[in-house]
Design a protein around this motif. Structure first.
Motif, PDB file in Angstrom:
ATOM      1  N   GLN A  49       0.828  -1.213   0.000  1.00  0.00           N
ATOM      2  CA  GLN A  49       0.000   0.000   0.000  1.00  0.00           C
ATOM      3  C   GLN A  49       0.860   1.261   0.000  1.00  0.00           C
ATOM      4  OE1 GLN A  49      -2.218  -1.164   3.550  1.00  0.00           O
ATOM      5  NE2 GLN A  49      -4.131  -1.148   2.377  1.00  0.00           N
ATOM      6  N   ARG A  50       1.970   1.211   0.686  1.00  0.00           N
ATOM      7  CA  ARG A  50       2.865   2.379   0.725  1.00  0.00           C
ATOM      8  C   ARG A  50       3.408   2.690  -0.673  1.00  0.00           C
ATOM      9  NH1 ARG A  50       4.919   2.784   6.494  1.00  0.00           N
ATOM     10  NH2 ARG A  50       3.857   1.083   7.586  1.00  0.00           N
ATOM     11  N   GLY A  51       3.888   1.631  -1.354  1.00  0.00           N
ATOM     12  CA  GLY A  51       4.403   1.831  -2.702  1.00  0.00           C
ATOM     13  C   GLY A  51       3.318   2.270  -3.672  1.00  0.00           C
ATOM     14  N   ARG A  52       2.113   1.690  -3.537  1.00  0.00           N
ATOM     15  CA  ARG A  52       1.008   2.059  -4.430  1.00  0.00           C
ATOM     16  C   ARG A  52       0.619   3.521  -4.238  1.00  0.00           C
ATOM     17  NH1 ARG A  52      -4.179   0.616  -3.240  1.00  0.00           N
ATOM     18  NH2 ARG A  52      -3.408  -1.191  -2.058  1.00  0.00           N
ATOM     19  N   LEU A  53       0.611   3.977  -2.991  1.00  0.00           N
ATOM     20  CA  LEU A  53       0.283   5.377  -2.732  1.00  0.00           C
ATOM     21  C   LEU A  53       1.279   6.315  -3.425  1.00  0.00           C
ATOM     22  CD1 LEU A  53      -0.802   6.898   0.650  1.00  0.00           C
ATOM     23  CD2 LEU A  53       0.983   8.017  -0.684  1.00  0.00           C
ATOM     24  N   ALA A  54       2.562   5.986  -3.315  1.00  0.00           N
ATOM     25  CA  ALA A  54       3.592   6.827  -3.944  1.00  0.00           C
ATOM     26  C   ALA A  54       3.463   6.808  -5.459  1.00  0.00           C
ATOM     27  CB  ALA A  54       4.976   6.356  -3.517  1.00  0.00           C
ATOM     28  N   ASN A  55       3.170   5.649  -6.019  1.00  0.00           N
ATOM     29  CA  ASN A  55       3.040   5.536  -7.476  1.00  0.00           C
ATOM     30  C   ASN A  55       1.820   6.307  -7.979  1.00  0.00           C
ATOM     31  OD1 ASN A  55       5.292   3.887  -7.442  1.00  0.00           O
ATOM     32  ND2 ASN A  55       4.101   1.992  -7.400  1.00  0.00           N
ATOM     33  N   ALA A  71       0.435   8.813  -6.608  1.00  0.00           N
ATOM     34  CA  ALA A  71       0.689  10.253  -6.444  1.00  0.00           C
ATOM     35  C   ALA A  71       1.698  10.775  -7.462  1.00  0.00           C
ATOM     36  CB  ALA A  71       1.193  10.538  -5.035  1.00  0.00           C
ATOM     37  N   GLN A  72       2.339   9.847  -8.203  1.00  0.00           N
ATOM     38  CA  GLN A  72       3.382  10.212  -9.172  1.00  0.00           C
ATOM     39  C   GLN A  72       4.478  11.046  -8.504  1.00  0.00           C
ATOM     40  OE1 GLN A  72       1.144  12.039 -12.418  1.00  0.00           O
ATOM     41  NE2 GLN A  72       0.930  10.044 -13.417  1.00  0.00           N
ATOM     42  N   ALA A  73       4.939  10.528  -7.388  1.00  0.00           N
ATOM     43  CA  ALA A  73       5.980  11.218  -6.634  1.00  0.00           C
ATOM     44  C   ALA A  73       7.303  11.186  -7.389  1.00  0.00           C
ATOM     45  CB  ALA A  73       6.139  10.572  -5.259  1.00  0.00           C
TER      46      ALA A  73
END
Length: 346
Positions: free
Chosen positions: A171-177, A179-181
């Motif tokens: 979930q942490r990685g998906r959130l960052a992806n 958000a296009q961080a």
């Protein structure tokens, strides 16, 4: 006189013999010899005709055949003085060799959006110290401080969690992806087996043969949220070249900033270096990502320092300085370019 008599007798015998042959119907001997010779010639001719025909046929077939191939000429030996000028044959598969990796410096891109990941949370406590300190609480406090610093500098900052809640690595990685961080910074507090040891270390994505790092990665990867079916996809991300190179650069910049800033407060702190490790929280992201072990709860002195809000603020400011330095370097700013030139000049 005697010779004449013998010659006469011989001639007389020959005349008598020829007369007897004529009387009895026999041919004269010279004529017989001549006829025998002619007969022999006829027999020879009859024998030679088939042989001539055979030879003629062979000649006809031979005329239709291609000329025999000449033996390949043997090249003269190459003299030692000329050997270097003779081009060597390309090795097998050279035309299809793997492409060379791309230098990450050819992509000068700005860093605008940053995702900060406070390690652990919820039932995942992380490391714990005898003084009652818990990793999940320390990381959340430091992440909040870092966010406030960066937002003052016009960075857009997101956090994977803003409270004590359960969130998987996936979930942490998906959130960052989603958000296009531009970069991903995961904050953790270390626990070192040698409790007298203390210091900071920063990780970027990569394989490792170090047994300690293997155990550490296995511990951090426990609540990943992934299943065995996702293994191939995760391993493919492990060797993404340009992202890995930019992650290494980010890790080096942050590690240098942490060590220099915290060393002023605690001179005994160790620079434990920049290392590659297969942390799943780094595998899941699609942007440069690092995991920073900003302190060590296993060391009594560092645990004591972590109880102080001011020391946690120092850590947040050191992280911000490292992120700021990395952002300048990848954007190709004049300051960064001058710094790189200074390093290259003798």
């Amino acid at each position: 006189m005697a010779n004449k008599d013998r010659l006469k007798r011989q001639i007389l015998r020959d005349v008598v013999t020829e007369n007897v042959d004529l009387r009895e119907g026999r041919l004269p001997r010279p004529l017989i010899r001549a006829r025998r010779w002619r007969a022999a010639m006829r027999i020879s001719t009859l024998a030679l005709v088939p042989l001539a025909l055979l030879v003629s046929a062979r000649m006809l077939f031979t005329l239709g055949d291609p000329p025999p191939a000449r033996a390949a000429a043997v090249p003269p030996p190459v003299q030692p003085a000329l050997a270097a000028a003779v081009p060597k044959a390309a090795p097998a598969g050279a035309l299809f060799a793997d492409p060379r990796p791309v230098d990450a410096s050819v992509f000068p891109l700005e860093v605008r959006k940053i995702v900060i990941d406070p390690g652990h949370g919820g039932d995942s406590l992380g490391t714990r110290a005898p003084l009652g300190l818990v990793e999940k609480e320390l990381t959340l406090d430091i992440a909040g401080r870092l966010r406030r610093i960066l937002e003052k500098e016009s960075f857009q900052v997101l956090m994977t969690r803003e409270a004590d809640g359960e969130i998987s690595l996936e979930q942490r990685g998906r959130l960052a992806n989603q958000a296009q961080a531009d970069i991903f910074v995961s904050i953790h507090v270390n626990w070192i087996e040698n409790r007298r040891s203390r210091g900071v270390e920063t990780y970027y994505l990569g394989p490792t043969n170090d047994p300690y790092l293997t155990r550490l990665a296995a511990s951090e990867n426990r609540e990943s949220g992934y299943s065995m079916a996702d293994m191939r996809q995760l391993l493919n991300r492990l060797y993404a070249g340009v992202r890995q190179e930019k992650s290494r650069k980010l890790a080096e910049t942050v590690q240098s900033s942490l060590y220099q800033a915290l060393g002023k407060v605690s001179p005994e702190i160790e620079d434990r270096g920049v290392k590659a490790a297969p942390f799943i929280v780094l595998l899941t992201t699609e942007m440069p990502a690092i995991l920073a072990e900003v302190a060590s709860l296993s060391n009594e002195e560092e645990a004591r320092l972590l109880t102080k809000p001011l020391y946690r603020q120092y850590i947040a400011e050191a992280l911000a300085e490292g992120i700021r330095g990395y952002a300048k370097s990848v954007a190709g700013s004049p300051e960064a370019a001058a710094g790189e030139k200074g390093k290259a000049d003798p």
